[in-house]
Design a protein around this motif. Structure first.
Motif, PDB file in Angstrom:
ATOM      1  N   ALA A  52       0.799  -1.220   0.000  1.00  0.00           N
ATOM      2  CA  ALA A  52       0.000   0.000   0.000  1.00  0.00           C
ATOM      3  C   ALA A  52       0.838   1.280   0.000  1.00  0.00           C
ATOM      4  N   ALA A  53       2.004   1.266   0.623  1.00  0.00           N
ATOM      5  CA  ALA A  53       2.800   2.489   0.766  1.00  0.00           C
ATOM      6  C   ALA A  53       4.225   2.257   0.260  1.00  0.00           C
ATOM      7  N   VAL A  54       4.876   3.332  -0.134  1.00  0.00           N
ATOM      8  CA  VAL A  54       6.273   3.263  -0.568  1.00  0.00           C
ATOM      9  C   VAL A  54       7.103   2.658   0.567  1.00  0.00           C
ATOM     10  N   GLY A  55       7.921   1.668   0.220  1.00  0.00           N
ATOM     11  CA  GLY A  55       8.772   0.997   1.196  1.00  0.00           C
ATOM     12  C   GLY A  55       8.186  -0.300   1.722  1.00  0.00           C
ATOM     13  N   GLU A  56       6.884  -0.504   1.518  1.00  0.00           N
ATOM     14  CA  GLU A  56       6.278  -1.757   1.971  1.00  0.00           C
ATOM     15  C   GLU A  56       6.560  -2.859   0.960  1.00  0.00           C
ATOM     16  N   THR A  57       6.566  -4.097   1.464  1.00  0.00           N
ATOM     17  CA  THR A  57       6.820  -5.256   0.619  1.00  0.00           C
ATOM     18  C   THR A  57       5.733  -6.298   0.846  1.00  0.00           C
ATOM     19  N   VAL A  58       5.524  -7.117  -0.181  1.00  0.00           N
ATOM     20  CA  VAL A  58       4.614  -8.253  -0.099  1.00  0.00           C
ATOM     21  C   VAL A  58       5.312  -9.425  -0.766  1.00  0.00           C
ATOM     22  N   ARG A  59       5.359 -10.555  -0.083  1.00  0.00           N
ATOM     23  CA  ARG A  59       5.957 -11.761  -0.669  1.00  0.00           C
ATOM     24  C   ARG A  59       4.844 -12.616  -1.269  1.00  0.00           C
ATOM     25  N   HIS A  60       5.101 -13.097  -2.472  1.00  0.00           N
ATOM     26  CA  HIS A  60       4.167 -13.991  -3.159  1.00  0.00           C
ATOM     27  C   HIS A  60       4.995 -15.050  -3.876  1.00  0.00           C
ATOM     28  N   ALA A  61       4.924 -16.284  -3.390  1.00  0.00           N
ATOM     29  CA  ALA A  61       5.725 -17.395  -3.920  1.00  0.00           C
ATOM     30  C   ALA A  61       7.207 -16.996  -3.847  1.00  0.00           C
ATOM     31  N   ASP A  62       7.924 -17.022  -4.982  1.00  0.00           N
ATOM     32  CA  ASP A  62       9.357 -16.684  -4.959  1.00  0.00           C
ATOM     33  C   ASP A  62       9.613 -15.252  -5.433  1.00  0.00           C
ATOM     34  N   VAL A  63       8.599 -14.384  -5.299  1.00  0.00           N
ATOM     35  CA  VAL A  63       8.720 -12.993  -5.731  1.00  0.00           C
ATOM     36  C   VAL A  63       8.463 -12.059  -4.549  1.00  0.00           C
ATOM     37  N   LEU A  64       9.336 -11.073  -4.398  1.00  0.00           N
ATOM     38  CA  LEU A  64       9.120 -10.018  -3.425  1.00  0.00           C
ATOM     39  C   LEU A  64       8.645  -8.800  -4.210  1.00  0.00           C
ATOM     40  N   PRO A  70       5.463   5.981  -5.606  1.00  0.00           N
ATOM     41  CA  PRO A  70       3.998   5.960  -5.556  1.00  0.00           C
ATOM     42  C   PRO A  70       3.325   5.159  -6.683  1.00  0.00           C
ATOM     43  N   ARG A  71       3.888   5.202  -7.890  1.00  0.00           N
ATOM     44  CA  ARG A  71       3.283   4.470  -9.018  1.00  0.00           C
ATOM     45  C   ARG A  71       4.211   3.384  -9.568  1.00  0.00           C
ATOM     46  N   ARG A  72       5.267   3.024  -8.824  1.00  0.00           N
ATOM     47  CA  ARG A  72       6.261   2.081  -9.346  1.00  0.00           C
ATOM     48  C   ARG A  72       6.484   0.934  -8.370  1.00  0.00           C
ATOM     49  N   PHE A  73       6.515  -0.276  -8.930  1.00  0.00           N
ATOM     50  CA  PHE A  73       6.761  -1.494  -8.155  1.00  0.00           C
ATOM     51  C   PHE A  73       7.926  -2.245  -8.769  1.00  0.00           C
ATOM     52  N   TRP A  74       8.716  -2.900  -7.919  1.00  0.00           N
ATOM     53  CA  TRP A  74       9.738  -3.833  -8.382  1.00  0.00           C
ATOM     54  C   TRP A  74       9.302  -5.222  -7.960  1.00  0.00           C
ATOM     55  N   LEU A  75       9.334  -6.148  -8.901  1.00  0.00           N
ATOM     56  CA  LEU A  75       9.130  -7.564  -8.617  1.00  0.00           C
ATOM     57  C   LEU A  75      10.521  -8.181  -8.591  1.00  0.00           C
ATOM     58  N   SER A 125      16.062   2.452  14.163  1.00  0.00           N
ATOM     59  CA  SER A 125      14.904   2.339  15.048  1.00  0.00           C
ATOM     60  C   SER A 125      13.613   2.834  14.392  1.00  0.00           C
ATOM     61  N   SER A 126      13.701   3.392  13.204  1.00  0.00           N
ATOM     62  CA  SER A 126      12.523   3.876  12.488  1.00  0.00           C
ATOM     63  C   SER A 126      11.661   2.696  12.014  1.00  0.00           C
ATOM     64  N   PRO A 127      10.331   2.831  12.094  1.00  0.00           N
ATOM     65  CA  PRO A 127       9.464   1.772  11.552  1.00  0.00           C
ATOM     66  C   PRO A 127       9.726   1.522  10.064  1.00  0.00           C
ATOM     67  N   ALA A 128      10.163   2.540   9.335  1.00  0.00           N
ATOM     68  CA  ALA A 128      10.451   2.382   7.906  1.00  0.00           C
ATOM     69  C   ALA A 128      11.666   1.493   7.654  1.00  0.00           C
ATOM     70  N   ALA A 129      12.503   1.267   8.677  1.00  0.00           N
ATOM     71  CA  ALA A 129      13.684   0.421   8.533  1.00  0.00           C
ATOM     72  C   ALA A 129      13.501  -0.940   9.202  1.00  0.00           C
ATOM     73  N   ALA A 130      12.268  -1.251   9.576  1.00  0.00           N
ATOM     74  CA  ALA A 130      11.980  -2.528  10.240  1.00  0.00           C
ATOM     75  C   ALA A 130      12.063  -3.684   9.240  1.00  0.00           C
ATOM     76  N   PRO A 131      12.269  -4.900   9.732  1.00  0.00           N
ATOM     77  CA  PRO A 131      12.260  -6.053   8.832  1.00  0.00           C
ATOM     78  C   PRO A 131      10.978  -6.082   7.998  1.00  0.00           C
ATOM     79  N   GLY A 132      11.151  -6.400   6.702  1.00  0.00           N
ATOM     80  CA  GLY A 132      10.027  -6.427   5.772  1.00  0.00           C
ATOM     81  C   GLY A 132       9.838  -5.129   5.016  1.00  0.00           C
ATOM     82  N   HIS A 133      10.679  -4.131   5.287  1.00  0.00           N
ATOM     83  CA  HIS A 133      10.570  -2.846   4.603  1.00  0.00           C
ATOM     84  C   HIS A 133      11.772  -2.611   3.688  1.00  0.00           C
TER      85      HIS A 133
END
Length: 176
Positions: A52-64, A70-75, A125-133
């Motif tokens: 949903a937001a810049v810096g967030e990630t979603v794992r799906h099978a072998d793709v992160l 805002p309008r760009r994603f990397w698979l 310590s920033s939430p933006a640098a937490a694991p998964g970001h």
């Protein structure tokens, strides 16, 4: 490539590991004014909700899936196999294969934060640098994507031409 780096500095470190591998990436981007339809179309094509937001990630099978703008994603593909870009409605956006120009540096160890903090300013310590970001940073004026994979691990997606000098820099930071 998919080889462990054999730098003498890292051979003596028991608490820090660094390896490099090819990094197949597909970039998809939506046109201005089409974001909602673009995201719905891409989400349906991939079979998973998008970050949903810049810096967030979603794992799906072998793709992160990383929202890098805002309008760009990397698979980012875990396998070294060259991916096929998803079909994007040209009225909504486009996709392009970025795999030839980038390498994934995988780092793991208790000293990760200490070592990387000598190379780049990161508020760990920033939430933006937490694991998964993920976030973009500049290493000596070169753009790098940092993916925090665990508390003591991260991946750096770096330009292939910058890999050797960056690994030397990290080695110097680890040894110092």
């Amino acid at each position: 490539m998919a080889e462990a780096l054999s730098l003498n500095s890292f051979n003596s470190l028991k608490d820090f590991k660094l390896s490099a591998a090819d990094c197949p990436i597909v970039q998809i981007e939506g046109w201005d004014g089409t974001l909602a339809r673009f995201e719905a179309s891409v989400s349906k094509a991939l079979g998973v909700p998008l970050p949903a937001a810049v810096g967030e990630t979603v794992r799906h099978a072998d793709v992160l899936i990383v929202r890098v703008a805002p309008r760009r994603f990397w698979l980012i593909f875990e396998t070294g196999i060259k991916p096929t870009p998803p079909t994007i409605d040209p009225e909504l956006g486009c996709s392009v294969l970025l795999d030839e120009g980038r390498v994934r540096l995988r780092m793991d160890g208790a000293r990760l934060q200490e070592i990387l903090s000598k190379c780049v300013a990161v508020n760990w310590s920033s939430p933006a640098a937490a694991p998964g970001h993920a976030w973009h940073a500049a290493f000596h004026h070169i753009p790098v994507l940092l993916l925090r994979t665990a508390e003591t691990a991260c991946d750096l997606i770096v330009p292939r031409s910058f890999m050797r000098s960056l690994t030397d820099w990290i080695a110097d930071s680890a040894a110092g």
